[in-house]
Scaffold this motif. Structure first.
Motif, PDB file in Angstrom:
ATOM      1  N   ARG A 138       0.825  -1.220   0.000  1.00 27.61           N
ATOM      2  CA  ARG A 138       0.000   0.000   0.000  1.00 27.61           C
ATOM      3  C   ARG A 138       0.857   1.267   0.000  1.00 27.61           C
ATOM      4  O   ARG A 138       0.577   2.222  -0.731  1.00 27.61           O
ATOM      5  N   VAL A 139       1.899   1.296   0.839  1.00 24.75           N
ATOM      6  CA  VAL A 139       2.662   2.544   0.985  1.00 24.75           C
ATOM      7  C   VAL A 139       3.746   2.728  -0.088  1.00 24.75           C
ATOM      8  O   VAL A 139       4.313   3.808  -0.214  1.00 24.75           O
ATOM      9  N   LEU A 140       3.997   1.682  -0.869  1.00 21.78           N
ATOM     10  CA  LEU A 140       4.992   1.795  -1.943  1.00 21.78           C
ATOM     11  C   LEU A 140       4.402   2.438  -3.186  1.00 21.78           C
ATOM     12  O   LEU A 140       3.259   2.164  -3.564  1.00 21.78           O
ATOM     13  N   LYS A 141       5.200   3.266  -3.842  1.00 25.21           N
ATOM     14  CA  LYS A 141       4.782   3.831  -5.132  1.00 25.21           C
ATOM     15  C   LYS A 141       4.700   2.716  -6.177  1.00 25.21           C
ATOM     16  O   LYS A 141       5.323   1.662  -6.000  1.00 25.21           O
ATOM     17  N   PRO A 142       3.967   2.943  -7.278  1.00 22.02           N
ATOM     18  CA  PRO A 142       3.963   1.959  -8.368  1.00 22.02           C
ATOM     19  C   PRO A 142       5.408   1.668  -8.800  1.00 22.02           C
ATOM     20  O   PRO A 142       6.230   2.589  -8.904  1.00 22.02           O
ATOM     21  N   ASN A 143       5.704   0.405  -8.985  1.00 20.49           N
ATOM     22  CA  ASN A 143       7.061  -0.062  -9.335  1.00 20.49           C
ATOM     23  C   ASN A 143       8.095   0.196  -8.241  1.00 20.49           C
ATOM     24  O   ASN A 143       9.302   0.109  -8.487  1.00 20.49           O
ATOM     25  N   GLY A 144       7.614   0.493  -7.029  1.00 21.01           N
ATOM     26  CA  GLY A 144       8.532   0.699  -5.898  1.00 21.01           C
ATOM     27  C   GLY A 144       9.259  -0.588  -5.538  1.00 21.01           C
ATOM     28  O   GLY A 144       8.859  -1.691  -5.926  1.00 21.01           O
ATOM     29  N   THR A 145      10.332  -0.426  -4.755  1.00 19.95           N
ATOM     30  CA  THR A 145      11.203  -1.561  -4.438  1.00 19.95           C
ATOM     31  C   THR A 145      11.059  -1.999  -2.990  1.00 19.95           C
ATOM     32  O   THR A 145      11.039  -1.170  -2.074  1.00 19.95           O
ATOM     33  N   LEU A 146      10.960  -3.311  -2.811  1.00 21.05           N
ATOM     34  CA  LEU A 146      10.957  -3.918  -1.483  1.00 21.05           C
ATOM     35  C   LEU A 146      12.302  -4.604  -1.259  1.00 21.05           C
ATOM     36  O   LEU A 146      12.739  -5.409  -2.085  1.00 21.05           O
ATOM     37  N   PHE A 147      12.954  -4.257  -0.146  1.00 20.14           N
ATOM     38  CA  PHE A 147      14.145  -4.971   0.304  1.00 20.14           C
ATOM     39  C   PHE A 147      13.731  -5.781   1.527  1.00 20.14           C
ATOM     40  O   PHE A 147      13.293  -5.203   2.519  1.00 20.14           O
ATOM     41  N   ALA A 148      13.866  -7.095   1.462  1.00 15.76           N
ATOM     42  CA  ALA A 148      13.419  -7.924   2.592  1.00 15.76           C
ATOM     43  C   ALA A 148      14.458  -8.993   2.941  1.00 15.76           C
ATOM     44  O   ALA A 148      14.217 -10.188   2.761  1.00 15.76           O
TER      45      ALA A 148
END
Length: 206
Positions: A129-139
């Motif tokens: 939800r809080v990420l912009k479109p095409n945003g990146t997740l580091f997990a």
């Protein structure tokens, strides 16, 4: 919703956390090395479960702004003691009920936390939800099923009051991330800590 018994553990452990993590500095340097090329000075980043900031201080230098959050007030106090900078701030937040607006951040980092959450699916929905479109997740996440001594380490940790809810191997973790609207960009292993860390880098599918 916060798991209160787990929160109690982390509040108690907060003062010891930074000294405890020093022994794994090498593996966390490797995690940072994998993440750094995906950051730039235009990015606004949210970090969930930042602890006392062992990744925050290292990586925030490469971004426009960085908010480090944790559900443990004591952890945030310890992080603030180490300093805040113009582009790096710390605040208390619950990863499964974030107050930030939709599509606010370019990147979200959540390190070694999804496996200790009773409801990691709710955290993943909030991250999306809080990420912009095409945003990146580091997990970056401990992959307990890849570790050889995991039974002994897990027994010791449970005696200390540490709770673990999820166990993944590399493939299972990739599948889990994909379920919540992300495509895997890369997944590298960093060895040397309690268990191998799968450094997951994924992109929000808009």
């Amino acid at each position: 919703m916060i798991d209160k018994s787990n929160k109690k553990f982390w509040d108690k452990f907060a003062k010891l956390y930074a000294p405890f993590m020093k022994k794994d500095k090498g593996v966390y340097d490797k995690v940072c090395e994998y993440i750094r090329p995906h950051l730039n000075k235009d990015m606004e980043v949210l970090e969930l479960a930042c602890g006392s900031g062992q990744l925050s201080f290292n990586l925030s230098k490469h971004t426009k702004s960085w908010i480090g959050t944790d559900f443990s007030e004591q952890m945030i106090k310890e992080a603030k003691k180490r300093g805040e900078y113009e582009n790096l701030t710390f605040e208390t937040a619950d990863a499964v009920a974030l107050s930030y607006s939709h599509e606010k951040f370019d990147c979200v980092l959540i390190a070694n936390a999804l496996h200790i959450m009773p409801k990691p699916d709710e955290a993943m929905k909030e991250i999306y939800r809080v990420l912009k479109p095409n945003g990146t997740l580091f997990a970056p996440t401990f992959l307990w099923k890849e570790g050889k001594q995991r039974k002994m380490i897990k027994s010791l940790m449970s005696i200390l009051g540490f709770k673990m809810y999820q166990e993944w191997d590399k493939k299972e973790f990739e599948d889990f991330i994909k379920e919540y609207g992300f495509s895997v960009v890369e997944m590298k292993l960093a060895h040397g800590g309690l268990a191998p860390i799968g450094v997951m880098i994924a992109q929000k599918v808009a």
